[in-house]
Enzyme design. Structure first.
Site, PDB file in Angstrom:
ATOM      1  N   CYS A 151      -0.699   0.908  -4.353  1.00 44.76           N
ATOM      2  CA  CYS A 151      -1.468   2.089  -4.794  1.00 44.76           C
ATOM      3  C   CYS A 151      -0.891   3.409  -4.265  1.00 44.76           C
ATOM      4  CB  CYS A 151      -2.929   1.935  -4.388  1.00 44.76           C
ATOM      5  SG  CYS A 151      -3.164   1.371  -2.707  1.00 44.76           S
ATOM      6  N   GLU A 204       2.454  -1.007   4.869  1.00 41.99           N
ATOM      7  CA  GLU A 204       2.374  -0.043   3.769  1.00 41.99           C
ATOM      8  C   GLU A 204       3.644   0.815   3.669  1.00 41.99           C
ATOM      9  OE1 GLU A 204      -0.297  -0.304   1.940  1.00 41.99           O
ATOM     10  OE2 GLU A 204      -0.568   1.559   0.832  1.00 41.99           O
ATOM     11  N   HIS A 244      -5.755   8.616  -3.262  1.00 42.73           N
ATOM     12  CA  HIS A 244      -4.734   8.779  -2.226  1.00 42.73           C
ATOM     13  C   HIS A 244      -4.029  10.130  -2.419  1.00 42.73           C
ATOM     14  CE1 HIS A 244      -5.505   4.745  -1.168  1.00 42.73           C
ATOM     15  NE2 HIS A 244      -4.402   4.145  -1.561  1.00 42.73           N
TER      16      HIS A 244
END
Ligand SMILES: NC(=O)c1ccc[n+]([C@@H]2O[C@H](COP(=O)([O-])OP(=O)(O)OC[C@H]3O[C@@H](n4cnc5c(N)ncnc54)[C@H](OP(=O)(O)O)[C@@H]3O)[C@@H](O)[C@H]2O)c1
Length: 354
Positions: A151, A204, A244
């Site tokens: 994402c 991440e 985000h």
């Protein structure tokens, strides 16, 4: 393209955060109809309404609430399956579904970097879908796996691609402020995140760095050659529900003016005319206000499928810097997978092989 009879689809991991977004986005979809929902042993055999803790701000569709959650087994599943499983279990289950002849349109990180698995954003690298033909299951059962990015990667790459294709990119610096819904449900404990910032999201940064270069890479023969750029990512969890936000600095291959970069974003409409139902008309939207984009104000642009860019200004270390925002469970997860499936359908690759 018109599809006369809707295609039956299933959702693996239907009870989770991303699974719920699939249900929300697929209600009234013109091409796809939800026919099967599966999750873990904790949920299978229950009515969906009892198994899932519905977290979205639109009501759970009545028909879906009454459906029984099936075991996560290919037997009885439709031939098109959206997967929203944790990576560990995806690693085991997704190949089983592909082996049983299913098109597995996955959200998980398990196979994104596998050489024969396409990691695709339709606006960016549709041609990478050719990698499907490199998967052994495609030859045996017709089944295959296709993935969409993490994402946090997807917003970045949507903003980079129009710049990369006109000016080239040599170096990328990105620092993220990521919403809590990105961690699934129940996610980060409220005591850890309220009034706080957590400067660590496991794996991440590595995912963002590797996926960005694969997405912007070139399909050459049977594999993708990553973009030969240098990239560094800092990933942070912040007390935002959805959306985000990312601060980006870039070194370009050749000089570009502010007007040229704004034009590259504004003119970026690679899916125009293809009539894919989930594709936003304007995938990269510019906001001129000095204090935008902001998650609460901008995440739902293009029904959550557009990314918003703002604050473009010269960077004193690299060449240019800006801010990009994207909706993490729509553009960054379920919406991305649905758009991948629409692209596959339009290419005639979703129908089971004879
Ligand atoms: N949230 C985001 O913004 C986002 C964005 C991009 C990608 N992703 C990726 O998408 C995937 C799902 O994320 P999420 O946020 O939706 O997670 P989540 O809320 O934790 O949901 C996980 C789902 O997987 C199911 N599951 C767990 N173990 C299983 C098993 N052994 N067999 C079958 N099903 C099992 C769960 O079912 P039960 O309810 O029965 O436990 C649930 O439906 C992850 O790989 C994540 O990294 C998430």
């Amino acid at each position: 393209m018109a599809i006369e009879n809707k295609l039956s689809i299933g959702i693996l991991g239907a009870t989770g955060m991303v699974g719920q977004r699939f249900i929300q986005l697929l209600e009234n979809h013109p091409w796809f109809e939800i026919a099967w929902l599966a999750a873990s042993d904790r949920s299978s055999g229950k009515r969906y309404a009892d198994a899932a803790k519905w977290r979205l701000d639109t009501p759970l569709p009545e028909r879906i609430g009454k459906m029984t959650v099936a075991p996560a087994d290919p037997e009885g599943a439709p031939k098109i399956v959206f997967a929203a499983l944790d990576a560990g279990i995806a690693r085991e289950l997704e190949p089983r579904f592909a082996g049983a002849g299913c098109a597995v349109i996955s959200n998980s990180s398990a196979f994104r970097m596998a050489a024969n698995v396409p990691l695709v954003i339709p606006e960016i690298n549709a041609e990478h879908l050719h990698l499907i033909e490199e998967q052994p299951t495609r030859k045996d059962s017709g089944g295959y796996m296709v993935t969409n990015p993490n994402c946090s990667t997807i917003g970045l790459v949507m903003a980079l691609k129009p710049i990369q294709e006109r000016f080239g990119i040599e170096q990328i610096f990105v620092s993220t402020m990521q919403a809590i819904s990105g961690a699934g449900y129940p996610g980060v404990p409220s005591m850890d995140i309220l009034g706080n910032v957590v400067p660590y999201i496991g794996s991440e940064e590595e995912k963002m760095e590797a996926e960005t270069l694969k997405l912007l890479g070139k399909l050459e023969g049977h594999a993708v050659t990553p973009l030969p750029a240098r990239i560094t990512a800092h990933c942070n969890r912040v007390a935002v529900e959805d959306g985000h936000t990312e601060c980006v600095s870039l070194k370009l291959g050749r000089p570009a003016t502010r007007e040229e970069i704004l034009a590259a974003w504004a003119e970026f409409k690679p899916l125009a005319g293809q009539a894919l139902p989930t594709a936003p008309d304007e995938p990269v939207q510019w906001t001129p206000e000095p204090d935008r984009p902001q998650p609460r104000l901008d995440r739902n642009r293009g029904r959550g499928m557009a990314v918003t860019v703002g604050r473009l200004r010269p960077c004193s270390l690299l060449d240019w810097k800006f801010v990009v925002l994207s909706h993490n469970t729509i553009r960054g997860a379920a919406g991305a997978a649905i758009l991948n499936a629409e692209l596959l359908a339009s290419l005639g690759k979703l129908e089971p092989r004879a």
